[in-house]
Every structure is written in structure tokens, then in C-alpha cells.
Enzyme design. Structure first.
Site, PDB file in Angstrom:
ATOM      1  N   LYS A 152     -27.723  -9.738  15.613  1.00 36.69           N
ATOM      2  CA  LYS A 152     -28.737  -9.884  14.573  1.00 36.69           C
ATOM      3  C   LYS A 152     -29.055  -8.514  13.981  1.00 36.69           C
ATOM      4  O   LYS A 152     -29.757  -7.702  14.571  1.00 36.69           O
ATOM      5  CB  LYS A 152     -30.036 -10.503  15.132  1.00 36.69           C
ATOM      6  N   GLU A 155     -33.055  -7.165   8.816  1.00 40.71           N
ATOM      7  CA  GLU A 155     -33.034  -7.871   7.521  1.00 40.71           C
ATOM      8  C   GLU A 155     -32.849  -6.928   6.339  1.00 40.71           C
ATOM      9  O   GLU A 155     -32.290  -7.300   5.317  1.00 40.71           O
ATOM     10  CB  GLU A 155     -34.365  -8.616   7.347  1.00 40.71           C
ATOM     11  N   GLY A 205     -34.362  -0.166  18.506  1.00 40.88           N
ATOM     12  CA  GLY A 205     -35.435  -0.269  17.522  1.00 40.88           C
ATOM     13  C   GLY A 205     -36.683   0.403  18.040  1.00 40.88           C
ATOM     14  O   GLY A 205     -36.618   1.330  18.849  1.00 40.88           O
ATOM     15  N   GLU A 208     -42.389  -0.480  20.360  1.00 44.61           N
ATOM     16  CA  GLU A 208     -43.314  -1.623  20.350  1.00 44.61           C
ATOM     17  C   GLU A 208     -42.549  -2.949  20.459  1.00 44.61           C
ATOM     18  O   GLU A 208     -42.883  -3.804  21.289  1.00 44.61           O
ATOM     19  CB  GLU A 208     -44.090  -1.561  19.034  1.00 44.61           C
ATOM     20  N   GLY A 210     -39.435  -3.278  21.460  1.00 40.05           N
ATOM     21  CA  GLY A 210     -38.698  -3.229  22.723  1.00 40.05           C
ATOM     22  C   GLY A 210     -39.550  -3.740  23.884  1.00 40.05           C
ATOM     23  O   GLY A 210     -39.079  -4.484  24.742  1.00 40.05           O
ATOM     24  N   GLU A 227     -32.839   0.704  23.595  1.00 37.71           N
ATOM     25  CA  GLU A 227     -32.720   2.065  23.057  1.00 37.71           C
ATOM     26  C   GLU A 227     -33.812   2.174  22.015  1.00 37.71           C
ATOM     27  O   GLU A 227     -33.739   1.533  20.964  1.00 37.71           O
ATOM     28  CB  GLU A 227     -31.310   2.251  22.468  1.00 37.71           C
ATOM     29  N   CYS A 261     -33.471   8.026  15.788  1.00 39.15           N
ATOM     30  CA  CYS A 261     -34.194   8.054  17.057  1.00 39.15           C
ATOM     31  C   CYS A 261     -33.979   9.385  17.779  1.00 39.15           C
ATOM     32  O   CYS A 261     -34.792   9.781  18.596  1.00 39.15           O
ATOM     33  CB  CYS A 261     -33.802   6.878  17.934  1.00 39.15           C
ATOM     34  N   GLU A 354     -43.724   8.882  16.684  1.00 40.21           N
ATOM     35  CA  GLU A 354     -42.424   8.939  16.008  1.00 40.21           C
ATOM     36  C   GLU A 354     -42.659   8.660  14.519  1.00 40.21           C
ATOM     37  O   GLU A 354     -43.051   7.569  14.135  1.00 40.21           O
ATOM     38  CB  GLU A 354     -41.483   7.886  16.590  1.00 40.21           C
TER      39      GLU A 354
HETATM   40  P1  NDP Z   1     -38.150  -2.835  14.670  1.00 41.79           P
HETATM   41  O1  NDP Z   1     -38.176  -2.457  16.085  1.00 41.79           O
HETATM   42  O2  NDP Z   1     -39.181  -3.775  14.160  1.00 41.79           O
HETATM   43  O3  NDP Z   1     -36.731  -3.498  14.267  1.00 41.79           O
HETATM   44  C1  NDP Z   1     -35.532  -3.343  14.983  1.00 41.79           C
HETATM   45  C2  NDP Z   1     -34.815  -4.693  15.079  1.00 41.79           C
HETATM   46  O4  NDP Z   1     -35.601  -5.601  15.853  1.00 41.79           O
HETATM   47  C3  NDP Z   1     -34.591  -5.383  13.739  1.00 41.79           C
HETATM   48  O5  NDP Z   1     -33.371  -6.094  13.765  1.00 41.79           O
HETATM   49  C4  NDP Z   1     -35.761  -6.329  13.674  1.00 41.79           C
HETATM   50  O6  NDP Z   1     -35.545  -7.414  12.798  1.00 41.79           O
HETATM   51  C5  NDP Z   1     -35.838  -6.803  15.116  1.00 41.79           C
HETATM   52  N1  NDP Z   1     -37.133  -7.356  15.513  1.00 41.79           N
HETATM   53  C6  NDP Z   1     -38.355  -7.149  14.950  1.00 41.79           C
HETATM   54  N2  NDP Z   1     -39.296  -7.854  15.602  1.00 41.79           N
HETATM   55  C7  NDP Z   1     -38.665  -8.518  16.596  1.00 41.79           C
HETATM   56  C8  NDP Z   1     -39.101  -9.414  17.620  1.00 41.79           C
HETATM   57  N3  NDP Z   1     -40.374  -9.766  17.757  1.00 41.79           N
HETATM   58  N4  NDP Z   1     -38.185  -9.912  18.464  1.00 41.79           N
HETATM   59  C9  NDP Z   1     -36.881  -9.567  18.368  1.00 41.79           C
HETATM   60  N5  NDP Z   1     -36.415  -8.745  17.417  1.00 41.79           N
HETATM   61  C10 NDP Z   1     -37.283  -8.203  16.555  1.00 41.79           C
HETATM   62  O7  NDP Z   1     -38.162  -1.540  13.816  1.00 41.79           O
HETATM   63  P2  NDP Z   1     -38.658  -1.420  12.298  1.00 41.79           P
HETATM   64  O8  NDP Z   1     -37.529  -1.736  11.447  1.00 41.79           O
HETATM   65  O9  NDP Z   1     -39.887  -2.203  12.039  1.00 41.79           O
HETATM   66  O10 NDP Z   1     -39.046   0.107  12.246  1.00 41.79           O
HETATM   67  C11 NDP Z   1     -40.340   0.489  12.673  1.00 41.79           C
HETATM   68  C12 NDP Z   1     -40.280   1.781  13.447  1.00 41.79           C
HETATM   69  O11 NDP Z   1     -39.464   1.590  14.590  1.00 41.79           O
HETATM   70  C13 NDP Z   1     -39.660   2.925  12.718  1.00 41.79           C
HETATM   71  O12 NDP Z   1     -40.527   3.546  11.861  1.00 41.79           O
HETATM   72  C14 NDP Z   1     -39.244   3.775  13.898  1.00 41.79           C
HETATM   73  O13 NDP Z   1     -40.341   4.505  14.361  1.00 41.79           O
HETATM   74  C15 NDP Z   1     -38.810   2.783  14.927  1.00 41.79           C
HETATM   75  N6  NDP Z   1     -37.350   2.538  14.913  1.00 41.79           N
HETATM   76  C16 NDP Z   1     -36.592   3.170  15.832  1.00 41.79           C
HETATM   77  C17 NDP Z   1     -35.232   3.001  15.807  1.00 41.79           C
HETATM   78  C18 NDP Z   1     -34.363   3.670  16.780  1.00 41.79           C
HETATM   79  O14 NDP Z   1     -33.193   3.895  16.502  1.00 41.79           O
HETATM   80  N7  NDP Z   1     -34.865   4.015  17.944  1.00 41.79           N
HETATM   81  C19 NDP Z   1     -34.558   2.197  14.804  1.00 41.79           C
HETATM   82  C20 NDP Z   1     -35.456   1.526  13.901  1.00 41.79           C
HETATM   83  C21 NDP Z   1     -36.794   1.731  13.981  1.00 41.79           C
HETATM   84  P3  NDP Z   1     -36.021  -7.401  11.262  1.00 41.79           P
HETATM   85  O15 NDP Z   1     -36.210  -5.989  10.864  1.00 41.79           O
HETATM   86  O16 NDP Z   1     -34.892  -8.063  10.579  1.00 41.79           O
HETATM   87  O17 NDP Z   1     -37.255  -8.197  11.200  1.00 41.79           O
END
Ligand code: NDP
Length: 453
Positions: A152, A155, A205, A208, A210, A227, A261, A354
Site C-alpha cells: 500500500k 495516497e 512512516g 505516530e 507506527g 522504520e 527520515c 521531526e
Molecule cells: P504517515 O505515517 O501518516 O504515512 C505513512 C504511510 O502510512 C502512508 O502509506 C499512509 O497512507 C499510511 N497510514 C496512515 N495512517 C495509517 C493507519 N492508521 N494505518 C495504516 N497505515 C496508515 O506519514 P504522513 O504521510 O502523514 O507524514 C507525516 C509525518 O510523518 C511527516 O511529516 C514525517 O514527520 C513523518 N514521516 C516519516 C517518514 C519516514 O521515512 N520515516 C516517511 C513519511 C512521513 P496514506 O498517506 O495513503 O493515508
């Protein structure tokens, strides 16, 4: 439908169907149906199919890089490098099916042996910052170990994952082995986490989300690797090659517009060297070429979205100690200039959270002890750098800093062949290198009695 926005123009670049619970369930069912024959495929055949997938990706390298550059807003040169890494990752793990070695363990009365068994259907949830690259770090070892996957993507950036699914089918991977569902995390991601037929979730991601995934996965005792975020320290001692450290520091935090990250967003500088370092840093930051992602010369593009830009801006209020500011186009697009705050205390919000944007904090320190204390004074523990000409000190500090990935006199620490992952709230489990296969297999122990009679 999902309207996919190009961050450099704010225009819709594609419309793709939005998956929901039904589509996620169907993908899991396809993956489950494909698992038995995929795991039973002779190791050499599975390796061969993965090599064909790597070759097919290689042939599509330029197209995929352009798609990624447009969808994320990242410089095309970076996108090319990332797609190169995707190809290398599939090639590297194509060697794994024939090298999933077990052990024989001396025991009384027979032979004891271990096997590395695949888990089954694995759910992969990936972010928008390095879409296909991070997906490949999960898909390749998962498939090599004999699992089938449901991927997945975020989006905001689903396009290269959708291409990957097609390319895999064209390359001869059996139907159902690699499935992509493009839909919201709160719907499709949640469904993957709660579904009893999914054996494991690998997630990259925010910390929060995670945390929520780890809690949800506990219901069915799913295996989880996470991660997550980072707030990594770039520690510069006064005895370092200050010029080299200052030239390298900007792209260690502003590459991918800071949406990384591993971003070394806390630059810790020994107090006696702060003035010289800042002077050199200013030259490097103002020289950064910020602009059109499709221009070969561009080093930094826009942020991913208007929301992200608003979040990033909130860390630089009017009274912020802005010491250096680079350029950004005054045009449509989610632009934000590279920004250095100095001096900053490690307890300031900009130094603790972050930011995930092009904002770096320069934090002075008095001595080695204080450098280590500040570096470790964070909930995160992903990455970091140490700059010093004193090799013993650099290694001493490397052993003290609580992060999973470090580099000395360099800011590069992610490679296909070496383990990558975090300490503390940056997550658990390791991707890439030989360790990743552990995250996609269970160890099975078999005892075979050999005593006579
Ligand atoms: P998210 O953690 O929300 O998104 C990462 C992935 O998780 C996306 O595919 C998202 O789907 C999915 N996701 C979101 N909510 C859920 C859930 N409840 N259950 C399962 N999967 C879920 O990151 P954001 O895109 O909102 O970014 C927010 C912040 O996160 C950034 O500003 C940064 O600080 C951090 N981040 C860190 C990353 C890293 O590499 N460590 C990468 C991205 C973000 P969808 O977006 O399609 O809804």
C-alpha cells in the site's frame, strides 16, 4: 478517484482509482492464493524471476525516474539514483532464494537442523518521500524469502507502485504474488493491519502511525517491522575538516527538501568552531540550486504538499533565529527555502520534533561528552554523522551515539548491502543487507532421531 498532484506545479498529473476495504480484501485473497505455489517454486526459479523483474525495471529506469520526480517533486538526478537503487535491490535479493541457509546444531541422539520459512502474506505500507525505493527495500526481500505481498503506497504518491505491479506481471511473476492497493492509510492500511490472513506488516512512516500499527498488529500477534521518524545529529568537532563538513551538511538535511527520515537536521558544532563552520555553511546553503525537479542541475525541489509546507513553516515563527536562508522559486508549487536556525537549544521545538522539511538547527556543544549527551537527548535513534580527524574519538563517539546507522566523515549511510533501521522510537527491525531476510522468515527447528533400534 485519487487526484495525484504534482508538487512543483500544483496541477493534477493523474487520476487513479481509490481502493477501499473491498479491494484490500481482494488483494489479500489473491496473495493468499498465490502463496503456496510461490513458496514451493524451486529457489533457482524464484531467483530467476526476480532477476527478470530487476532487468525489466532497469529497462524502464528513465520513465520511472521521471514519474517519481514529478510525483514527489524531487530532483530528477536524485530520482535516477533512487530507481538505480531499486534495480540493485531486486538484483541483490535475487541472490537470496538460493542462499537462505539454515544451521545444523550438535545435539544428542540425532541431527538438529533449522530452516528459514516464509511467513505468508505480508502487508507493506510505504510513505511518499522515497516511494519506489522504500517499497523495493520491502518487496524484494519479502518475495525472495517466498512470501507474497500486498503493497500500500501513500495516497499522495501511488504512481510508481502501480507501475511496479504491472512491470512484475510483464516480467513473469505469477498473478497474485505482488499486489498493489492505492488507497488511504486509515482504510486500506488499517485493513492490512487487522486482517487475519496477513502474517506481517512492514511499515515506513511517522512514529505516530507506527505506534498505532504496532498496537493494532498485537491483536493477531502479527510480526511488525517499523522504520519511523528521526532527528539525527551531524556532530562536527573543531578538529574536523570544517570545509568538507560544511559543504556536505546542506544536502544531508535539505536533500529531498528535508523529507527524509535520515535527515541530519540537528547540526552539533563544537563551540570553538561555530563561527568558521557557519561562514562555510552559509556559502554552501546559498549555493544550493532550488527549482524545477526536472532540471538536471536542480538539487532541491518543493515540499510534497501545501499541508506539509504549513507544518514546516510552523517551526520557523517570525522570531525564529534564522541564521541562513537559501532561495526558492516565487511561483506555483509547494516551495520552501532551505533554512538554518542558529544557535538553537536542543530543547527547542525545532530541535526536538521531526520537521520533515528543509530546516536545520545548529546546536553548539562544549566537548565530546556534551556532544554525545545532546545527540542522544531525543526520542529518536535512526541516523547520524561524526566529523573529526581524530579516528579514535570518532569511533568512541560512534559507539556511544544511540542510533542504528552512522557515518564518519561522511553523511552517507544507506546502502543496498548494509543494514538500515532505528534504535528507540525510530522503530525496530532492519531493512537492506543480509539482515532484511530475517524480517521476512521464521526459523523452524527440526530434530531427526538417528539412534539405532
Ligand atoms: P504517515 O505515517 O501518516 O504515512 C505513512 C504511510 O502510512 C502512508 O502509506 C499512509 O497512507 C499510511 N497510514 C496512515 N495512517 C495509517 C493507519 N492508521 N494505518 C495504516 N497505515 C496508515 O506519514 P504522513 O504521510 O502523514 O507524514 C507525516 C509525518 O510523518 C511527516 O511529516 C514525517 O514527520 C513523518 N514521516 C516519516 C517518514 C519516514 O521515512 N520515516 C516517511 C513519511 C512521513 P496514506 O498517506 O495513503 O493515508
Amino acid at each position: 478517484m485519487i487526484s495525484v498532484i504534482e508538487p512543483a506545479t500544483e496541477q493534477v498529473m493523474a487520476e487513479v482509482p481509490r481502493a477501499g476495504v473491498e479491494e484490500t480484501d481482494a488483494a489479500i485473497a489473491r496473495a493468499k492464493a498465490a502463496f503456496e505455489s510461490w513458496r514451493r517454486l524451486a529457489p533457482g526459479e524464484r531467483a530467476g524471476l526476480m532477476r527478470r523483474l530487476a532487468d525489466a525495471l532497469d529497462e524502464r529506469r528513465d520513465g520511472l525516474a521521471t514519474l517519481e520526480a514529478r510525483n514527489v517533486g524531487k530532483p530528477i538526478a536524485d530520482a535516477r539514483g533512487e530507481i538505480g537503487m531499486v534495480v540493485d535491490t531486486f538484483r541483490y535479493y535475487a541472490g537470496a532464494p538460493e542462499r537462505l541457509l539454515g544451521q545444523t546444531i550438535p545435539v544428542a541422539g540425532g541431527v538438529d537442523m533449522t530452516f528459514r520459512e516464509p511467513l505468508g502474506v505480508v502487508g507493506l505500507i510505504t510513505p511518499w518521500n522515497f516511494p519506489l525505493c522504500i517499497a523495493s527495500w520491502k518487496v524484494a526481500p519479502a518475495l525472495a524469502a517466498g512470501n507474497t505481498v500486498v503493497l500500500k503506497p501513500a495516497e499522495l504518491t501511488p504512481l510508481t507502485a502501480i507501475e511496479l505491479e504491472k512491470i512484475a506481471l510483464d516480467a513473469g511473476l505469477p498473478e497474485g504474488v505482488l499486489n498493489v492497493v492505492a488507497g488511504p492509510g486509515s482504510v486500506c492500511g488499517t485493513r492490512l493491519v487487522e486482517h487475519p490472513d496477513v502474517a506481517k506488516i512492514a511499515f515506513t512512516g511517522s512514529t505516530e502511525v507506527g505506534r498505532r500499527i504496532a498496537a493494532g498488529a498485537a491483536e493477531t500477534i502479527k510480526r511488525v517491522t517499523l522504520e519511523l521518524g528521526g532527528k539525527s545529529a551531524n556532530i562536527v568537532f573543531a578538529d574536523a575538516d570544517l570545509q568538507a563538513a560544511a559543504e556536505a551538511a546542506p544536502l544531508a538535511v535539505f536533500a529531498n527538501a528535508g523529507q527524509d527520515c535520515c535527515a541530519r537536521s540537528r547540526i552539533l558544532v563544537e563551540s570553538t568552531a561555530v563561527d568558521d563552520f557557519l561562514a562555510a555553511l552559509e556559502r554552501s546553503v546559498t549555493a544550493l540550486r532550488v527549482g524545477d525537479p526536472l532540471d538536471d542541475e536542480t538539487q532541491m525541489g518543493p515540499l510534497i504538499s501545501a499541508d506539509q509546507r504549513e507544518t514546516v513553516s510552523s517551526y520557523v515563527p517570525d522570531d525564529a533565529p534564522v541564521a541562513i536562508r537559501g532561495s526558492a522559486p516565487d511561483a506555483p508549487g509547494f516551495w520552501y527555502p532551505p533554512t538554518v536556525l542558529a544557535p538553537v537549544s536542543n530543547s527547542d521545538r525545532a530541535a526536538t520534533e521531526e520537521i520533515f522539511g528543509p530546516v536545520a538547527c545548529v546546536i553548539p556543544f562544549a566537548d565530546e561528552r556534551e556532544a554525545v549527551r545532546i545527540a542522544n537527548d531525543t526520542i529518536y535513534g535512526l541516523s547520524g554523522s561524526i566529523w573529526s580527524r581524530d579516528g579514535a574519538r570518532a569511533l568512541r563517539v560512534a559507539r556511544e551515539v544511540e542510533t542504528g546507522v552512522l557515518s564518519i566523515n561522511s553523511n552517507s549511510s544507506v546502502r543496498v548491502t548494509t543494514p538500515f533501521g532505528g534504535f528507540k522510537q525510530s522503530g525496530y527491525g532492519r531493512e537492506l543487507g543480509p539482515s532484511a531476510l530475517d524480517a521476512y522468515t521464521e526459523v523452524k527447528n527440526v530434530f531427526y532421531a538417528t539412534e539405532e533400534g
